[in-house]
Design an enzyme around this catalytic site. Structure first.
Site, PDB file in Angstrom:
ATOM      1  N   CYS A   1     -32.422  -0.794  -2.828  1.00 30.82           N
ATOM      2  CA  CYS A   1     -32.274  -1.448  -1.471  1.00 30.82           C
ATOM      3  C   CYS A   1     -31.448  -0.772  -0.731  1.00 30.82           C
ATOM      4  O   CYS A   1     -30.351  -0.379  -1.154  1.00 30.82           O
ATOM      5  CB  CYS A   1     -32.003  -2.845  -1.914  1.00 30.82           C
ATOM      6  SG  CYS A   1     -31.531  -3.567  -0.230  1.00 30.82           S
TER       7      CYS A   1
ATOM      8  N   HIS B   1     -17.208  -7.767  12.601  1.00 27.98           N
ATOM      9  CA  HIS B   1     -17.581  -9.385  12.740  1.00 27.98           C
ATOM     10  C   HIS B   1     -16.724 -10.053  12.188  1.00 27.98           C
ATOM     11  O   HIS B   1     -15.995  -9.631  11.500  1.00 27.98           O
ATOM     12  CB  HIS B   1     -19.242  -9.426  12.601  1.00 27.98           C
ATOM     13  CG  HIS B   1     -19.578  -9.299  11.157  1.00 27.98           C
ATOM     14  ND1 HIS B   1     -19.134  -9.766  10.219  1.00 27.98           N
ATOM     15  CD2 HIS B   1     -20.672  -8.233  10.794  1.00 27.98           C
ATOM     16  CE1 HIS B   1     -19.851  -9.356   9.276  1.00 27.98           C
ATOM     17  NE2 HIS B   1     -20.700  -8.389   9.481  1.00 27.98           N
TER      18      HIS B   1
ATOM     19  N   CYS C   1     -28.285  -2.667   0.665  1.00 25.21           N
ATOM     20  CA  CYS C   1     -27.310  -2.851  -0.519  1.00 25.21           C
ATOM     21  C   CYS C   1     -26.879  -1.518  -0.971  1.00 25.21           C
ATOM     22  O   CYS C   1     -25.699  -1.448  -1.589  1.00 25.21           O
ATOM     23  CB  CYS C   1     -27.832  -3.335  -1.527  1.00 25.21           C
ATOM     24  SG  CYS C   1     -28.048  -5.304  -1.471  1.00 25.21           S
TER      25      CYS C   1
ATOM     26  N   LYS D   1     -25.637 -15.767   6.114  1.00 26.45           N
ATOM     27  CA  LYS D   1     -24.566 -14.794   6.151  1.00 26.45           C
ATOM     28  C   LYS D   1     -24.978 -13.861   7.551  1.00 26.45           C
ATOM     29  O   LYS D   1     -26.287 -14.144   8.065  1.00 26.45           O
ATOM     30  CB  LYS D   1     -24.957 -13.839   4.966  1.00 26.45           C
ATOM     31  CG  LYS D   1     -23.963 -12.636   4.800  1.00 26.45           C
ATOM     32  CD  LYS D   1     -23.771 -12.125   3.447  1.00 26.45           C
ATOM     33  CE  LYS D   1     -22.744 -10.974   3.344  1.00 26.45           C
ATOM     34  NZ  LYS D   1     -23.128  -9.656   3.002  1.00 26.45           N
TER      35      LYS D   1
ATOM     36  N   LYS E   1     -27.584  -8.772  11.864  1.00 28.54           N
ATOM     37  CA  LYS E   1     -28.163  -8.500  13.350  1.00 28.54           C
ATOM     38  C   LYS E   1     -29.576  -9.013  13.490  1.00 28.54           C
ATOM     39  O   LYS E   1     -29.811  -9.634  14.363  1.00 28.54           O
ATOM     40  CB  LYS E   1     -28.154  -6.819  13.363  1.00 28.54           C
ATOM     41  CG  LYS E   1     -26.779  -6.544  13.991  1.00 28.54           C
ATOM     42  CD  LYS E   1     -26.738  -5.000  14.209  1.00 28.54           C
ATOM     43  CE  LYS E   1     -26.654  -4.111  13.283  1.00 28.54           C
ATOM     44  NZ  LYS E   1     -26.373  -2.880  13.569  1.00 28.54           N
TER      45      LYS E   1
ATOM     46  N   HIS F   1     -16.307  -9.682   8.481  1.00 27.89           N
ATOM     47  CA  HIS F   1     -15.368  -8.519   7.926  1.00 27.89           C
ATOM     48  C   HIS F   1     -13.885  -8.844   8.329  1.00 27.89           C
ATOM     49  O   HIS F   1     -12.825  -8.600   7.550  1.00 27.89           O
ATOM     50  CB  HIS F   1     -15.233  -7.429   8.969  1.00 27.89           C
ATOM     51  CG  HIS F   1     -16.893  -6.490   8.938  1.00 27.89           C
ATOM     52  ND1 HIS F   1     -17.638  -6.551   9.861  1.00 27.89           N
ATOM     53  CD2 HIS F   1     -17.586  -6.306   7.752  1.00 27.89           C
ATOM     54  CE1 HIS F   1     -18.851  -5.858   9.697  1.00 27.89           C
ATOM     55  NE2 HIS F   1     -18.890  -5.838   8.456  1.00 27.89           N
TER      56      HIS F   1
ATOM     57  N   CYS G   1     -35.235  -7.758  -2.485  1.00 26.88           N
ATOM     58  CA  CYS G   1     -33.800  -7.803  -2.817  1.00 26.88           C
ATOM     59  C   CYS G   1     -33.264  -9.167  -2.761  1.00 26.88           C
ATOM     60  O   CYS G   1     -33.520  -9.948  -1.683  1.00 26.88           O
ATOM     61  CB  CYS G   1     -33.085  -6.781  -1.770  1.00 26.88           C
ATOM     62  SG  CYS G   1     -31.774  -7.204  -1.526  1.00 26.88           S
TER      63      CYS G   1
ATOM     64  N   HIS H   1     -30.716  -9.172   0.483  1.00 26.89           N
ATOM     65  CA  HIS H   1     -31.537  -9.161   1.882  1.00 26.89           C
ATOM     66  C   HIS H   1     -32.725  -9.662   2.130  1.00 26.89           C
ATOM     67  O   HIS H   1     -33.183  -9.624   3.039  1.00 26.89           O
ATOM     68  CB  HIS H   1     -31.386  -7.537   2.228  1.00 26.89           C
ATOM     69  CG  HIS H   1     -30.114  -6.749   2.409  1.00 26.89           C
ATOM     70  ND1 HIS H   1     -29.453  -6.457   1.547  1.00 26.89           N
ATOM     71  CD2 HIS H   1     -29.242  -6.990   3.494  1.00 26.89           C
ATOM     72  CE1 HIS H   1     -28.050  -5.946   1.806  1.00 26.89           C
ATOM     73  NE2 HIS H   1     -28.022  -6.284   3.251  1.00 26.89           N
TER      74      HIS H   1
END
Ligand code: MSP
Length: 510
Positions: A134, A26, A137, A302, A305, A29, A151, A154
């Site tokens: 987590c 995505h 992570c 961030k 999905k 990246h 976390c 996340h």
């Protein structure tokens, strides 16, 4: 012209993170990978022997769970996703020299050698672990790290885990790491990230577990095959296994230590604390540098999905063109800070910097030379008023690439484009009669464009090659060398100018 091998006084090794194969490539990246690509292309222009590494992170619980969820074996699952990354990087014109997958035999051999070296040095010991983990992570947290019990990255519940694991004695390395950073104060860029790392080390380092027994998707420990290697120990090792650690010492010694690990700010702890300690334990030099980027957010978040805000870079290149996209990604956000991707921002930057500034300059120059110089390029003046602007742009562009500030490097290059457009506006060659004065103005503008082609080529290589050819320069812009090829006066004149189609037609927001 100097070929890279004649001027290979030193090498330049840079890496991107290796991407988890639980997600398709995505924008996030693509961001780190494109910045890394531009950086290494700049170093190739500097005549350095570049080695640029990227790849995929394929072991661990997160990947096993992702494979289970679609009813595939983890290897089969990884085999289905890894090529999506390799293909995306091809489409984005990424010039990586290697692509490592952590499921390759060369990686396994190197990971086992690294583990054994740390074990033999007494830094890996069996112990009991009980704490918070987590899975997204693949990391441990203390109660203090949690935000509202979740976390911190996340924002999801962590799991309580209890295992007998092998531990890496990170707690022994605090002083050595602090000393190393004191001796290498510029190794982390941007520099404000260094404080974060030092602060973290000063809090006191906890040992971390390097093995797992509760699942099997990983590399077995060489001395105890009931345990598999913790995914971060496995993943970090890619930077040395890919260049031959454990399989090819000559190649390893040629490239290591790495010049820059490009990483996102979320993985700084692993890269700037765990990794140099692991290397020290194994008797390997730490990296020379880390370049820490922020996140490219979408709507302030961030990409993920779960929030459904994943942007596919390949859709954007279909829309705005490869170099329009590369330019935006590099120019829009100062490296280190968070950026916010918006479609309006993409179109806006394309229109202002590419269509108006660069595209306009090329088309004005080609039109005037076509109409008033019979399409044949005049030569520049040695004492051109643009020569100073060019020298300043070159110096500033070089300095900003050296600080790993690609957006600022492009800003410096664009100053020369602006100065050249102003030079044309001041002289109004479109109104002037053919003759030596007009020739001088146009020769100067062409020389500035030639220099711009070289300076901007790391960010937008294809476009710069096209302009290079349109202004009648032979060969490849990527074969030019900085600083020799960017000193004023290199444009020969006498070449035929090809006006061509507009490179960056203006875009409306639809
Ligand atoms: N596999 C680990 C890295 C191991 S390196 C030895 C990993 N993978 S990841 O695919 O989740 O993320 C890789 C990198 O991409 C991280 O540096 C992360 O910061 C970056 N990005 C992921 N999403 C991002 C954005 N939205 N924006 C910018 N970069 C982000 O972590």
């Amino acid at each position: 012209m100097v070929s890279p091998s004649e001027n290979s006084s030193h090498g330049f090794y840079a890496s991107t993170p290796i991407y988890y194969v639980n997600a398709k490539p995505h924008l996030g990246h693509a961001y780190t990978t494109i910045v890394g690509d531009a950086l290494v292309r700049w170093h190739r222009l500097m005549g350095e022997q570049v080695h640029f590494l990227t790849g995929t992170d394929e072991h661990g619980l997160k990947i096993q769970q992702a494979a289970d969820a679609v009813g595939m074996a983890p290897q089969e699952f990884a085999d289905s996703i890894a090529p999506l990354f390799a293909d995306a990087w091809k489409k984005l014109n990424i010039s990586n020299d290697d692509f490592i997958r952590t499921t390759e035999p060369r990686h396994r051999a190197g990971v086992q050698k690294l583990l054994q070296a740390c074990y033999d040095n007494g830094d890996i010991e069996l112990d009991k672990y009980s704490g918070l983990y987590c899975v997204p992570c693949e990391a441990y947290f203390t109660e203090d790290d949690l935000v509202e019990g979740n976390c911190p990255i996340h924002k999801k519940p962590v799991e309580h885990v209890e295992e007998e694991n092998y531990f890496f004695r990170l707690s022994r390395y605090g002083d050595r790491l602090l000393q190393w950073y004191a001796d290498h104060p510029s190794s982390i860029v941007p520099d404000y990230r260094m404080n974060e790392v030092i602060g973290f080390i000063k809090q006191g380092l906890l040992d971390f577990s390097v093995s797992r027994t509760s699942f099997s998707w990983g590399i077995p420990l060489p001395w105890d095959d009931k345990h598999i290697t913790y995914v971060w120990f496995d993943a970090l090792a890619n930077y040395i296994t890919a260049i031959g650690y454990g399989t090819d010492d000559v190649n390893f010694n040629k490239h290591w230590p790495v010049d820059y690990h490009l990483i996102g700010k979320d993985i700084i702890r692993f890269h700037c604390v765990y990794w140099p300690a692991m290397l020290m334990s194994a008797g390997i030099e730490p990296p020379k540098g880390w370049a820490v980027g922020g996140w490219l957010l979408v709507g302030g978040e961030k990409m993920s999905k779960t929030t459904g805000n994943v942007v596919n870079p390949l859709d954007l290149i279909d829309d705005i063109g490869l170099d329009g996209f590369r330019y935006y990604v590099i120019a829009e956000t100062p490296y280190g800070a968070d950026g916010d991707f918006t479609y309006e921002g993409l179109i806006g930057r394309y229109n202002s910097d590419l269509a108006n500034n660069l595209g306009n300059l090329l088309s004005r120059v080609a039109t005037v030379v076509g109409k008033k110089c019979n399409g044949i390029a005049p030569a520049p003046r040695a004492d051109s008023p643009l020569a100073t602007a060019a020298a300043e742009a070159v110096a500033e562009t070089m300095a900003r690439w050296a600080d790993v500030q690609p957006s600022r490097a492009l800003e410096a290059t664009w100053q020369l484009i602006r100065a050249t457009n102003a030079h044309l506006e001041n002289n109004e060659p479109w109104k002037a009669e053919p003759g030596p004065d007009l020739d001088a103005v146009m020769g100067d503008a062409l020389e500035a464009l030639r220099i711009v082609c070289i300076l901007a080529s790391p960010a937008i290589p294809d476009t710069m090659q096209t302009i290079w050819e349109r202004i009648g320069m032979p060969g490849q812009v990527s074969d030019q060398r900085v600083p020799t090829s960017v000193t004023w006066g290199g444009y020969p004149g006498g070449a035929t100018i090809d006006k061509g189609e507009p490179l960056f037609p203006r875009r409306k927001l639809d």
